[in-house]
Design a protein around this motif. Structure first.
Motif, mmCIF file in Angstrom:
data_model
loop_
_atom_site.group_PDB
_atom_site.id
_atom_site.type_symbol
_atom_site.label_atom_id
_atom_site.label_comp_id
_atom_site.label_asym_id
_atom_site.label_seq_id
_atom_site.Cartn_x
_atom_site.Cartn_y
_atom_site.Cartn_z
ATOM 1 N N ALA A 29 102.412 -72.955 -19.780
ATOM 2 C CA ALA A 29 102.955 -71.675 -20.433
ATOM 3 C C ALA A 29 102.261 -70.525 -20.033
ATOM 4 C CB ALA A 29 103.442 -71.832 -21.681
ATOM 5 N N THR A 30 100.817 -70.709 -20.397
ATOM 6 C CA THR A 30 99.865 -69.784 -19.975
ATOM 7 C C THR A 30 99.885 -69.297 -18.311
ATOM 8 O OG1 THR A 30 98.717 -70.327 -21.793
ATOM 9 C CG2 THR A 30 97.449 -68.879 -20.385
ATOM 10 N N GLY A 31 99.930 -70.323 -17.796
ATOM 11 C CA GLY A 31 99.960 -70.099 -16.242
ATOM 12 C C GLY A 31 101.249 -69.457 -15.571
ATOM 13 N N GLN A 32 102.326 -69.632 -16.372
ATOM 14 C CA GLN A 32 103.413 -69.108 -15.874
ATOM 15 C C GLN A 32 103.503 -67.666 -16.465
ATOM 16 O OE1 GLN A 32 106.470 -71.641 -17.852
ATOM 17 N NE2 GLN A 32 106.772 -72.973 -16.065
ATOM 18 N N ASP A 33 102.958 -67.349 -17.525
ATOM 19 C CA ASP A 33 102.706 -66.048 -18.135
ATOM 20 C C ASP A 33 101.697 -65.303 -17.242
ATOM 21 O OD1 ASP A 33 103.296 -63.869 -19.688
ATOM 22 O OD2 ASP A 33 101.998 -64.521 -21.482
ATOM 23 N N VAL A 34 100.877 -65.796 -16.743
ATOM 24 C CA VAL A 34 99.760 -65.182 -15.839
ATOM 25 C C VAL A 34 100.354 -64.876 -14.578
ATOM 26 C CG1 VAL A 34 97.701 -65.574 -14.586
ATOM 27 C CG2 VAL A 34 97.705 -65.862 -17.091
ATOM 28 N N VAL A 35 101.213 -65.697 -13.940
ATOM 29 C CA VAL A 35 101.978 -65.506 -12.868
ATOM 30 C C VAL A 35 102.832 -64.173 -12.888
ATOM 31 C CG1 VAL A 35 103.513 -66.464 -11.022
ATOM 32 C CG2 VAL A 35 101.439 -67.579 -11.776
ATOM 33 N N ALA A 36 103.735 -64.278 -14.064
ATOM 34 C CA ALA A 36 104.536 -63.308 -14.366
ATOM 35 C C ALA A 36 104.022 -61.731 -14.663
ATOM 36 C CB ALA A 36 105.423 -63.466 -15.780
ATOM 37 N N ARG A 37 102.892 -61.792 -15.298
ATOM 38 C CA ARG A 37 102.275 -60.537 -15.187
ATOM 39 C C ARG A 37 101.756 -60.062 -14.207
ATOM 40 N NH1 ARG A 37 100.950 -59.096 -20.989
ATOM 41 N NH2 ARG A 37 101.775 -61.070 -22.357
ATOM 42 N N THR A 38 101.034 -61.002 -13.500
ATOM 43 C CA THR A 38 100.536 -60.623 -11.955
ATOM 44 C C THR A 38 101.394 -60.010 -11.146
ATOM 45 O OG1 THR A 38 98.596 -62.065 -12.355
ATOM 46 C CG2 THR A 38 99.066 -61.279 -10.252
ATOM 47 N N LEU A 39 102.487 -60.587 -11.156
ATOM 48 C CA LEU A 39 103.640 -60.280 -10.190
ATOM 49 C C LEU A 39 104.165 -58.651 -10.733
ATOM 50 C CD1 LEU A 39 106.056 -63.365 -9.795
ATOM 51 C CD2 LEU A 39 104.595 -62.262 -8.008
ATOM 52 N N LYS A 40 104.228 -58.603 -11.960
ATOM 53 C CA LYS A 40 104.698 -57.448 -12.309
ATOM 54 C C LYS A 40 103.712 -56.221 -12.014
ATOM 55 C CE LYS A 40 107.510 -58.468 -16.355
ATOM 56 N NZ LYS A 40 107.435 -58.786 -17.830
ATOM 57 N N ALA A 41 102.361 -56.478 -12.325
ATOM 58 C CA ALA A 41 101.390 -55.521 -11.810
ATOM 59 C C ALA A 41 101.279 -55.259 -10.283
ATOM 60 C CB ALA A 41 100.018 -56.209 -12.314
ATOM 61 N N ASN A 42 101.761 -56.417 -9.526
ATOM 62 C CA ASN A 42 101.724 -56.234 -7.943
ATOM 63 C C ASN A 42 102.844 -55.326 -7.723
ATOM 64 O OD1 ASN A 42 99.287 -57.549 -7.638
ATOM 65 N ND2 ASN A 42 100.174 -59.353 -7.264
ATOM 66 N N GLU A 43 104.028 -55.477 -8.379
ATOM 67 C CA GLU A 43 105.189 -54.714 -8.219
ATOM 68 C C GLU A 43 105.028 -53.120 -8.481
ATOM 69 O OE1 GLU A 43 108.448 -56.470 -10.345
ATOM 70 O OE2 GLU A 43 108.555 -58.064 -8.890
ATOM 71 N N ALA A 44 104.092 -53.103 -9.642
ATOM 72 C CA ALA A 44 103.878 -51.566 -10.083
ATOM 73 C C ALA A 44 102.929 -50.998 -8.803
ATOM 74 C CB ALA A 44 103.195 -51.682 -11.093
ATOM 75 N N ILE A 45 102.022 -51.792 -8.416
ATOM 76 C CA ILE A 45 101.098 -51.216 -7.289
ATOM 77 C C ILE A 45 101.923 -51.009 -6.173
ATOM 78 C CG2 ILE A 45 99.164 -51.760 -6.049
ATOM 79 C CD1 ILE A 45 97.887 -53.418 -8.481
ATOM 80 N N GLY A 46 102.645 -51.697 -5.667
ATOM 81 C CA GLY A 46 103.726 -51.533 -4.472
ATOM 82 C C GLY A 46 104.487 -50.431 -4.634
ATOM 83 N N GLN A 47 105.111 -50.254 -5.851
ATOM 84 C CA GLN A 47 105.831 -48.942 -5.901
ATOM 85 C C GLN A 47 105.022 -47.789 -5.889
ATOM 86 O OE1 GLN A 47 109.115 -48.525 -6.387
ATOM 87 N NE2 GLN A 47 109.314 -50.680 -5.968
ATOM 88 N N ILE A 48 103.972 -47.757 -6.453
ATOM 89 C CA ILE A 48 102.841 -46.474 -6.296
ATOM 90 C C ILE A 48 102.577 -46.249 -4.735
ATOM 91 C CG2 ILE A 48 100.617 -45.624 -6.715
ATOM 92 C CD1 ILE A 48 100.664 -47.320 -9.398
ATOM 93 N N ALA A 49 102.266 -47.566 -4.012
ATOM 94 C CA ALA A 49 102.159 -47.357 -2.655
ATOM 95 C C ALA A 49 103.154 -46.918 -1.978
ATOM 96 C CB ALA A 49 101.541 -48.463 -2.134
ATOM 97 N N LYS A 50 104.455 -47.360 -2.234
ATOM 98 C CA LYS A 50 105.585 -46.809 -1.368
ATOM 99 C C LYS A 50 105.859 -45.491 -1.701
ATOM 100 C CE LYS A 50 110.422 -47.793 -1.447
ATOM 101 N NZ LYS A 50 111.579 -48.403 -2.019
ATOM 102 N N ALA A 51 105.610 -44.953 -3.057
ATOM 103 C CA ALA A 51 105.923 -43.657 -3.225
ATOM 104 C C ALA A 51 104.992 -42.753 -2.351
ATOM 105 C CB ALA A 51 105.663 -43.272 -4.721
#
Length: 127
Positions: A85-107
């Motif tokens: 469960a912790t591993g899944q939560d870590v992956v989910a949080r990391t994906l959200k952070a990477n998506e936010a970083i990607g949106q900043i770069a795209k903008a």
């Protein structure tokens, strides 16, 4: 002319530094959250395991061991489930952070592309 180039360079440098600061802030926040989650899971697992070892230390006969054994399996199962469960939560949080970083770069890329397009349009109209 040099003044205009210097101003453009300074503005681009400021924008790059601001973007890098935003990305670094997101990355550090994500790393902090991930570390906290993993530390909490490790603490819970260690606590349950040591509690079980305490019970095992009090065992004096094979009959008592037979009653403690299922508790050990339960502790092991819960530790594995907690880790998953912790591993899944870590992956989910990391994906959200990477998506936010990607949106900043795209903008930033889109903003720079529009600025360059405007400057090219101005340059072609003036000639």
């Amino acid at each position: 002319m040099y003044q205009q180039i210097n101003e453009q360079f300074a503005a681009a440098s400021r924008q790059f530094a601001d973007t890098a600061a935003q990305i670094n802030r997101l990355a550090v926040e994500n790393a902090t959250q991930v570390f906290g989650l993993q530390l909490a899971a490790l603490e819970a697992g260690a606590s349950a395991t040591f509690a079980f070892f305490g019970e095992v230390a009090e065992v004096r006969s094979p009959e008592q061991f037979k009653t403690v054994w299922p508790k050990g399996l339960q502790v092991a199962r819960e530790n594995v489930e907690r880790s998953i469960a912790t591993g899944q939560d870590v992956v989910a949080r990391t994906l959200k952070a990477n998506e936010a970083i990607g949106q900043i770069a795209k903008a930033q890329f889109e903003a720079q592309a529009s600025v360059v397009t405007e400057q090219v349009a101005k340059a072609t109209k003036s000639k």
